[in-house]
Write an enzyme that holds these catalytic residues in place. Sequence first.
Site, PDB file in Angstrom:
ATOM      1  N   HIS A 229     -16.810  39.487  65.554  1.00 53.36           N
ATOM      2  CA  HIS A 229     -17.137  39.474  66.994  1.00 53.36           C
ATOM      3  C   HIS A 229     -18.651  39.633  67.164  1.00 53.36           C
ATOM      4  CE1 HIS A 229     -16.702  39.916  71.242  1.00 53.36           C
ATOM      5  NE2 HIS A 229     -16.182  41.125  71.334  1.00 53.36           N
ATOM      6  N   HIS A 270     -14.554  29.574  66.872  1.00 54.31           N
ATOM      7  CA  HIS A 270     -14.320  30.420  68.049  1.00 54.31           C
ATOM      8  C   HIS A 270     -12.843  30.303  68.408  1.00 54.31           C
ATOM      9  CE1 HIS A 270     -14.799  32.144  72.076  1.00 54.31           C
ATOM     10  NE2 HIS A 270     -15.957  32.595  71.644  1.00 54.31           N
ATOM     11  N   ASP A 328     -23.603  33.157  68.334  1.00 56.89           N
ATOM     12  CA  ASP A 328     -24.295  33.995  67.335  1.00 56.89           C
ATOM     13  C   ASP A 328     -25.101  33.203  66.320  1.00 56.89           C
ATOM     14  OD1 ASP A 328     -21.380  35.732  67.726  1.00 56.89           O
ATOM     15  OD2 ASP A 328     -23.322  36.668  68.086  1.00 56.89           O
TER      16      ASP A 328
END
Length: 389
Positions: A229, A270, A328
């Site tokens: 995460h 994802h 990210d």
Amino acid sequence: AQGYFTYDPGFVSTASCESKITFIDGGKGQLLHRGYAIDDLAENSDYLSTCYLLLYGELPSAEEKKSFEDMIMHHTMVHEQIHQFFHGFRRDSHPMAVMCGLVGSLSAFYHDSLDISNERHREITAHRLISKMPTLAAMVYKYSRGQPFVYPRNDLTYAENFLYMMFSTPCEDYKVDPVLGRAMDKVFLLHADHEQNASTSTVRLAGSSGANPFACIAAGIAALWGPAHGGANEAVLNMLEEIGDESNIEEFIAKAKDKNDPFRLMGFGHRVYKNYDPRAKVMKATCDEVLDLLGIENEPLLKIARKLEKIALEDPYFIEKKLYPNVDFYSGIILKAIGIPVDMFTVIFALGRTPGWIAHWKEMIGGSYKIGRPRQLYTGETLRPVPKS
Ligand code: SDX
């Protein structure tokens, strides 16, 4: 079913909730906050306006923005006694460990806004957290480096003030480059909210028991820490460092595709997006802008990241699994270029996500709600007697 328990999987309730805050279309790669597209907000708005939007449902007028910004910026200082909290932590603790402890302990301090049935208290807590998270985050960094804490300044923007508190020392004032300040603001904005992700669902579940908001946000920080995460931005940088050279990329792509190898390509994939994460597109453009400004457009890690992205996006495995870069993948390169150390990356994510967590908490607590109780599918032993001894 073992004949004893019969169940219809259709009746297994899944934890889900209604919300008006954020909409994601994973197939299209679309992200809306109260109806505004993330790339539109990143281009034409800023982080504090987005905080206001998440909390109140509309972008602020110029007058509303001025008063919201003044209120937030004039509450960025933390009580002097909070400085004492730090002395219970080792200097070499992971910054996220300190943030979990620190934010949770705020409920042992701010007694005057813990009545969750009181709308004014909910408002005060929401503003307090948005105001003070940058100060606490910068203090966590300073404490880990053995440097004195730097007090906030009200003459800087929200993001500039954060960089100032991070990098100023009594010996030398940090001169905030407005371009880096705007890049930092955009990184915060891109992390502001993301529907029912693991950490936001944790905040909602904790809040559904009536726990105080500081404890709920601390629970969200703990959930965010995991490398699957929010910890992924730190893991991406560590992965790029480990790849070390463009010639090693194919080896890591092969590892990511090997079902017997637990390695996953950090910053890729994802649960919801089966298309390019719209935040990653903005993050990539911001990364190019910052590195050009700093004259490090040839930063080796960026070259590896770009080559890795190109190869992965053309690889049949990643195409078939619909794996694309997520928020990210490029954020860590920007943060590293700004001078933020890798172990602070997830703290930055938590800082950016604070308004989203609070907006979801307020939306739930402000309406009718029941304690969360996810159902389970029991697959254990059926009833059996204890053997007679
Ligand atoms: C965030 O939920 C949110 O909204 C989170 C977030 C937010 O803003 O709050 O967007 C922030 O957490 C972004 C994700 C950051 N994490 C990473 O970058 C870590 C690397 N990514 C993976 O661990 C993974 O992609 C997840 C955890 C993000 C998603 O995992 P899932 O739900 O298991 O992925 P999936 O169901 O889409 O996987 C489909 C397949 C699987 O293979 P099969 O079981 O079908 O054979 O793709 C594989 C996965 O094994 N896969 C990967 C992969 N991600 C998924 N294979 C290699 N590398 C990867 N990165």
